[in-house]
Design a protein around this motif. Structure first.
Motif, PDB file in Angstrom:
ATOM      1  N   UNK A 156       0.803  -1.218   0.000  1.00 34.97           N
ATOM      2  CA  UNK A 156       0.000   0.000   0.000  1.00 34.97           C
ATOM      3  C   UNK A 156       0.837   1.271   0.000  1.00 34.97           C
ATOM      4  N   UNK A 157       2.144   1.164   0.276  1.00 37.23           N
ATOM      5  CA  UNK A 157       2.996   2.351   0.308  1.00 37.23           C
ATOM      6  C   UNK A 157       3.994   2.384  -0.842  1.00 37.23           C
ATOM      7  N   UNK A 158       3.868   1.514  -1.817  1.00 38.38           N
ATOM      8  CA  UNK A 158       4.860   1.397  -2.876  1.00 38.38           C
ATOM      9  C   UNK A 158       5.070   2.703  -3.627  1.00 38.38           C
ATOM     10  N   UNK A 159       4.001   3.324  -4.026  1.00 37.39           N
ATOM     11  CA  UNK A 159       4.116   4.555  -4.812  1.00 37.39           C
ATOM     12  C   UNK A 159       4.809   5.655  -4.011  1.00 37.39           C
ATOM     13  N   UNK A 160       4.415   5.830  -2.757  1.00 37.89           N
ATOM     14  CA  UNK A 160       5.002   6.857  -1.909  1.00 37.89           C
ATOM     15  C   UNK A 160       6.477   6.580  -1.635  1.00 37.89           C
ATOM     16  N   UNK A 161       6.816   5.306  -1.387  1.00 36.91           N
ATOM     17  CA  UNK A 161       8.204   4.960  -1.114  1.00 36.91           C
ATOM     18  C   UNK A 161       9.088   5.170  -2.337  1.00 36.91           C
ATOM     19  N   UNK A 162       8.555   4.861  -3.509  1.00 36.67           N
ATOM     20  CA  UNK A 162       9.315   5.115  -4.748  1.00 36.67           C
ATOM     21  C   UNK A 162       9.605   6.606  -4.900  1.00 36.67           C
ATOM     22  N   UNK A 163       8.613   7.428  -4.643  1.00 38.85           N
ATOM     23  CA  UNK A 163       8.802   8.879  -4.736  1.00 38.85           C
ATOM     24  C   UNK A 163       9.794   9.372  -3.687  1.00 38.85           C
ATOM     25  N   UNK A 164       9.713   8.831  -2.476  1.00 36.31           N
ATOM     26  CA  UNK A 164      10.649   9.230  -1.429  1.00 36.31           C
ATOM     27  C   UNK A 164      12.074   8.823  -1.778  1.00 36.31           C
ATOM     28  N   UNK A 165      12.243   7.619  -2.285  1.00 29.28           N
ATOM     29  CA  UNK A 165      13.579   7.171  -2.680  1.00 29.28           C
ATOM     30  C   UNK A 165      14.150   8.084  -3.753  1.00 29.28           C
ATOM     31  N   UNK A 166      13.346   8.427  -4.730  1.00 27.56           N
ATOM     32  CA  UNK A 166      13.799   9.316  -5.799  1.00 27.56           C
ATOM     33  C   UNK A 166      14.134  10.691  -5.226  1.00 27.56           C
ATOM     34  N   UNK A 167      13.338  11.170  -4.310  1.00 28.16           N
ATOM     35  CA  UNK A 167      13.577  12.465  -3.691  1.00 28.16           C
ATOM     36  C   UNK A 167      14.857  12.498  -2.874  1.00 28.16           C
ATOM     37  N   UNK A 168      15.242  11.352  -2.335  1.00 28.16           N
ATOM     38  CA  UNK A 168      16.475  11.279  -1.553  1.00 28.16           C
ATOM     39  C   UNK A 168      17.674  10.849  -2.398  1.00 28.16           C
ATOM     40  N   UNK A 169      17.516  10.860  -3.723  1.00 32.73           N
ATOM     41  CA  UNK A 169      18.667  10.652  -4.596  1.00 32.73           C
ATOM     42  C   UNK A 169      18.795   9.289  -5.238  1.00 32.73           C
ATOM     43  N   UNK A 170      17.833   8.404  -5.056  1.00 31.03           N
ATOM     44  CA  UNK A 170      17.906   7.102  -5.707  1.00 31.03           C
ATOM     45  C   UNK A 170      17.466   7.246  -7.164  1.00 31.03           C
ATOM     46  N   UNK A 171      17.492   6.166  -7.871  1.00 39.13           N
ATOM     47  CA  UNK A 171      17.085   6.135  -9.266  1.00 39.13           C
ATOM     48  C   UNK A 171      15.602   6.455  -9.387  1.00 39.13           C
ATOM     49  N   UNK A 172      15.182   6.968 -10.542  1.00 36.42           N
ATOM     50  CA  UNK A 172      13.776   7.310 -10.755  1.00 36.42           C
ATOM     51  C   UNK A 172      12.883   6.071 -10.631  1.00 36.42           C
TER      52      UNK A 172
END
Length: 155
Positions: free
Chosen positions: A59-75
């Motif tokens: 249920x948090x996949x989309x938010x976690x992907x955005x957070x990872x990208x925001x903290x410098x991970x791959x898109x």
């Protein structure tokens, strides 16, 4: 996260718009296209993604992907990274909920119980207080907006 296998890009396997799979270090093919990213977003919008061991809802996949990208991970971070982080988040929420239900009024989670649990963790305590203050300010703003709308005749 990128250094830990969290989806960081390297000079040899840079993600791009091509849909051709690339070979990872272990000889496995890795699809680095952005085509699958949009499909996953659609799945997230439809009541969460089923994935991981045991078919758990993600249920948090989309938010976690955005957070990872925001903290410098791959898109488009690795699915394993997102699933692992979601497992950590769900474990934290579950533990906090169980602890809250044990203190205060048994079987109920109240704001005061959460504050009590995080009182010795300064960063978490400050964030909880900040969110609670912001919530109160939003409630007041909504109430004031509704009153103005009511006085003007519901325009």
């Amino acid at each position: 996260m990128a250094a830990e296998g969290g989806g960081g890009s390297s000079s040899a396997a840079a993600p791009g718009p091509s849909s051709a799979p690339q070979v990872a270090g272990g000889g496995e093919e890795v699809n680095r296209s952005f085509d699958g990213f949009e499909d996953e977003d659609d799945r997230d919008d439809n009541m969460g993604e089923m994935g991981g061991e045991g078919g758990r809802r993600r249920i948090f996949s989309k938010e976690l992907r955005c957070m990872l990208y925001g903290y410098g991970d791959d898109r488009n971070p690795y699915t394993e990274t997102v699933d692992f982080l979601e497992d950590l988040v769900m474990e934290f929420i579950t533990e906090m909920t169980h602890k809250c239900m044990e203190i205060g009024r048994p079987g109920r989670v109240q704001v005061e119980d959460i504050i009590f649990l995080v009182r010795k963790q300064p960063r978490m305590y400050a964030r909880v207080r900040e969110l609670l203050t912001m919530n109160e300010e939003l409630k007041k703003a909504r109430k004031a907006f509704d009153e103005v709308k009511y006085v003007q005749g519901g325009k």
